[in-house]
Design a protein around this motif. Structure first.
Motif, PDB file in Angstrom:
ATOM      1  N   ARG A  90     -35.139 -41.386 -10.783  1.00 36.95           N
ATOM      2  CA  ARG A  90     -34.620 -40.112 -10.258  1.00 36.95           C
ATOM      3  C   ARG A  90     -33.300 -40.311  -9.520  1.00 36.95           C
ATOM      4  O   ARG A  90     -32.404 -39.479  -9.594  1.00 36.95           O
ATOM      5  N   LEU A  94     -29.953 -38.508 -10.991  1.00 36.43           N
ATOM      6  CA  LEU A  94     -29.787 -37.296 -10.175  1.00 36.43           C
ATOM      7  C   LEU A  94     -28.503 -36.524 -10.503  1.00 36.43           C
ATOM      8  O   LEU A  94     -28.524 -35.302 -10.671  1.00 36.43           O
ATOM      9  N   GLY A  95     -27.394 -37.254 -10.616  1.00 32.35           N
ATOM     10  CA  GLY A  95     -26.109 -36.602 -10.899  1.00 32.35           C
ATOM     11  C   GLY A  95     -26.137 -35.825 -12.203  1.00 32.35           C
ATOM     12  O   GLY A  95     -25.596 -34.715 -12.301  1.00 32.35           O
ATOM     13  N   THR A  97     -28.879 -34.623 -13.629  1.00 24.29           N
ATOM     14  CA  THR A  97     -29.777 -33.484 -13.410  1.00 24.29           C
ATOM     15  C   THR A  97     -29.026 -32.350 -12.717  1.00 24.29           C
ATOM     16  O   THR A  97     -29.198 -31.181 -13.059  1.00 24.29           O
ATOM     17  N   LEU A  98     -28.186 -32.707 -11.749  1.00 26.24           N
ATOM     18  CA  LEU A  98     -27.404 -31.685 -11.036  1.00 26.24           C
ATOM     19  C   LEU A  98     -26.435 -30.964 -11.973  1.00 26.24           C
ATOM     20  O   LEU A  98     -26.052 -29.830 -11.731  1.00 26.24           O
ATOM     21  N   ARG A  99     -26.048 -31.655 -13.053  1.00 29.40           N
ATOM     22  CA  ARG A  99     -25.131 -31.042 -14.032  1.00 29.40           C
ATOM     23  C   ARG A  99     -25.889 -30.321 -15.141  1.00 29.40           C
ATOM     24  O   ARG A  99     -25.303 -29.886 -16.123  1.00 29.40           O
TER      25      ARG A  99
END
Lengths: 205, 251
Positions: A90, A94-95, A97-99
Motif C-alpha cells: 500500500r 499509494l501515489g 491509487t491517488l491518481r
C-alpha cells in the motif's frame, strides 16, 4: 535541452532565520543536478521549494512541466523516510491509487525490483514497522519511482542507510537517469557525488 | 482479667468476620443467580447503559472528530483559546453537566416542549456533552503529534487537499479509536448525568451505575454486585481493546 525549472532571487525565511538565498536556479529536462554545501546552507529548503511543499518568501520559481498540478510530476524523497501505517504494497502503490490507477500489481513489482528487492511479492504484506532503516528508504524510493516522475528530488538519499541499501538506491536512481528523468539531489557524500555525477551547485556562503 | 477479656473478645471477632463473609458471599451468590437467570431489571440496566453510551459516543464522535481535526490541523485566530476551553471542559464535573442540561430540557426550559427530561435521549445529550471535550481535545492532540513528514510525503505523492485530509485521518485511525474507547469508558461509568437527566426510572432510564447506587442504599447488595461485575467486565474489555489498539497502531 529544454528548460524544466527556472528561478530568480529565491529567498526563504523561517521566523527571523534566512534559510536560503539563491540568485538564480536553472534546470533542464533530463539534467542531473547535485546540491552541495555545508549544513544549514539551504539544500533541503530548496528541495522543498522545488517540490511545491513551500512557497518562497520572495523571488520566483517557474515550473515548465505539462501537468496542471506540478506535484503530480515532481516527487521528493525525504532524508528520513516516512511510511504510512500500512503494508509495503500500500505504501509503494499509494501515489498510483491517488491518481486513480486501479491495476497496480505490475508497476509495484517493477518499482520494487528497481530498488533491489528480489522478491517483491514476499515483501507486499509486510507492515511498515517490520522494515529496517535501509529497507524503509528503498520502499520510500520505490513509492516515488512507481510514479515515473518528470523530476525526482532526493534529500541525502544514502545518508542513513547501510552500504548495500546505498548501492541499491544509487543503481535505481542511475536507471532513472538513463530513462531521461531529471534528478536533483542534495548530498554531503563525495561517494554519492561520484556515483551519480551531474552538474554541481554549491549553496551557502 | 486480660486473659478472660481476651477469651471473650476473640470469639466475638470471629463471629463478626464470619457474619461479614456470609454477607459478601450471599451478595455474590445473589449476583450470580441474577446474572445466570438474566434478571429483567439487571438486563434492562445493562441495555440502557450500553445503548445510551453508544448513542452518546456516536453523537460526540460526529461532532468532536471534525472539530478536533480542525483544532489540531488548521491555523486560525482564536485557535489557542478554543483549545484552552476544550481542555478545561475535560475536567467538567458530571453533575454540573447534568445541571446545565437539566435547565435546558426541564419543562420550563428552552427545550422543555420536547419532553426530554427523564428519558434516554435526555441522558444521551448530557453524556455526549461529557464525551465531546475528550474526543475534541485528544483528537486535536493526536493531529498535532502527527509526524510532519506525513503531510509532506502525502503531498509529494500527489495527494489533493481532500485526499490529504482523508489519508491523515486514516493514518490517525488507531489514535482516534483509542480516544473513542477512552470516552466510552468515561461515559459508561458516570453516574451524575444519568441520575439527574434519567431520573433512575426502573426499566426505562436506570443505568448500571445508578442502579448500583440505589440498590446499595437499599441494602440490596446482590443486584449491586451483579451490575458491578458487568461493569468490571466492560472495563476489562475496554482496556483489552486499548492494549490491542496500542499494539496495532504503536501509538
Amino acid at each position: 535541452m529544454s528548460l524544466l525549472y527556472e528561478g530568480h532571487d529565491i529567498v526563504q525565511v523561517y521566523g527571523e532565520v534566512q534559510a536560503l538565498s539563491l540568485p538564480q536556479f536553472v534546470l533542464h529536462k533530463g539534467e542531473v543536478l547535485a546540491l552541495t554545501g555545508p549544513n544549514g546552507s539551504g539544500k533541503s529548503t530548496l528541495l522543498r521549494l522545488l517540490a511545491f511543499l513551500e512557497h518562497p518568501a520572495s523571488g520566483k520559481l517557474v515550473w515548465h512541466g505539462n501537468a496542471t498540478n506540478p506535484r503530480r510530476e515532481i516527487t521528493l524523497l525525504l532524508q528520513e523516510p516516512f511510511l504510512l501505517r500500512e503494508s509495503v504494497y500500500r505504501n509503494v502503490t499509494l501515489g498510483l491509487t491517488l491518481r486513480g490507477v486501479s491495476d497496480t500489481r505490475q508497476p509495484y513489482k517493477e518499482a520494487m525490483l528497481a530498488v533491489g528487492f528480489q522478491h517483491p511479492d514476499s515483501m507486499a504484506g509486510r507492515p511498515f514497522h517490520a522494515l529496517s532503516g535501509g529497507e524503509k528508504q528503498r520502499v520510500a524510493l520505490a513509492s516515488r519511482l512507481i510514479l515515473k516522475p518528470a523530476l525526482l528530488l532526493l534529500d541525502e538519499p544514502t545518508s542513513s542507510v547501510d552500504a548495500k541499501s546505498a548501492r541499491n538506491i544509487v543503481a535505481a536512481v542511475r536507471e532513472c537517469m538513463t530513462a531521461g528523468v531529471s534528478v536533483v539531489y542534495a548530498t554531503h557524500d563525495q561517494t554519492l557525488l561520484d556515483a551519480l555525477g551531474g552538474r554541481e551547485q554549491k549553496l551557502g556562503k | 482479667m486480660l486473659g478472660v477479656e481476651g477469651k471473650t473478645f476473640t470469639p466475638l471477632v470471629h463471629a463478626a468476620d464470619s457474619g461479614s463473609m456470609n454477607y459478601f458471599s450471599q451478595g455474590f451468590a445473589k449476583a450470580w443467580e441474577l446474572l445466570l437467570h438474566m434478571d429483567a431489571a439487571t438486563v434492562s440496566a445493562v441495555q440502557v447503559t450500553l445503548g445510551s453510551t453508544f448513542c452518546a459516543l456516536c453523537v460526540s464522535l460526529l461532532l468532536g472528530l471534525p472539530f478536533g481535526f480542525l483544532l489540531g490541523y488548521c491555523q486560525f485566530p482564536g485557535k489557542r483559546f478554543l483549545r484552552l476551553i476544550s481542555d478545561t471542559l475535560l475536567a467538567f464535573p458530571t453533575v454540573l453537566i447534568g445541571l446545565i442540561v437539566y435547565a435546558f430540557i426541564t419543562r420550563r426550559g428552552p427545550l422543555g416542549e420536547f419532553g426530554l427530561l427523564f428519558t434516554v435521549p435526555g441522558m444521551v445529550i448530557g453524556q455526549a456533552l461529557l464525551a465531546l471535550p475528550i474526543i475534541t481535545s485528544w483528537v486535536a492532540q493526536a493531529v498535532e503529534n502527527l509526524d510532519p513528514r506525513c503531510r509532506q510525503t502525502l503531498l509529494t505523492l500527489g495527494a489533493t487537499k481532500a485526499q490529504l485530509v482523508f489519508l491523515t485521518i486514516r493514518e490517525l485511525r488507531y489514535a482516534v479509536a483509542m480516544v473513542g474507547v477512552t470516552a466510552f469508558g468515561r461515559v459508561v461509568t458516570e453516574v451524575g448525568i444519568a441520575t439527574m437527566l434519567g431520573g433512575n426510572i426502573r426499566y426505562a432510564t436506570r443505568t448500571m451505575t445508578t442502579a448500583i447506587a440505589l440498590e446499595t442504599s437499599q441494602g440490596e447488595f446482590g443486584q449491586g454486585i451483579a451490575l458491578g461485575l458487568v461493569l468490571l467486565l466492560i472495563a476489562f474489555i475496554v482496556n483489552a481493546l486499548l492494549v490491542c489498539l496500542k499494539r496495532r497502531g504503536r501509538v
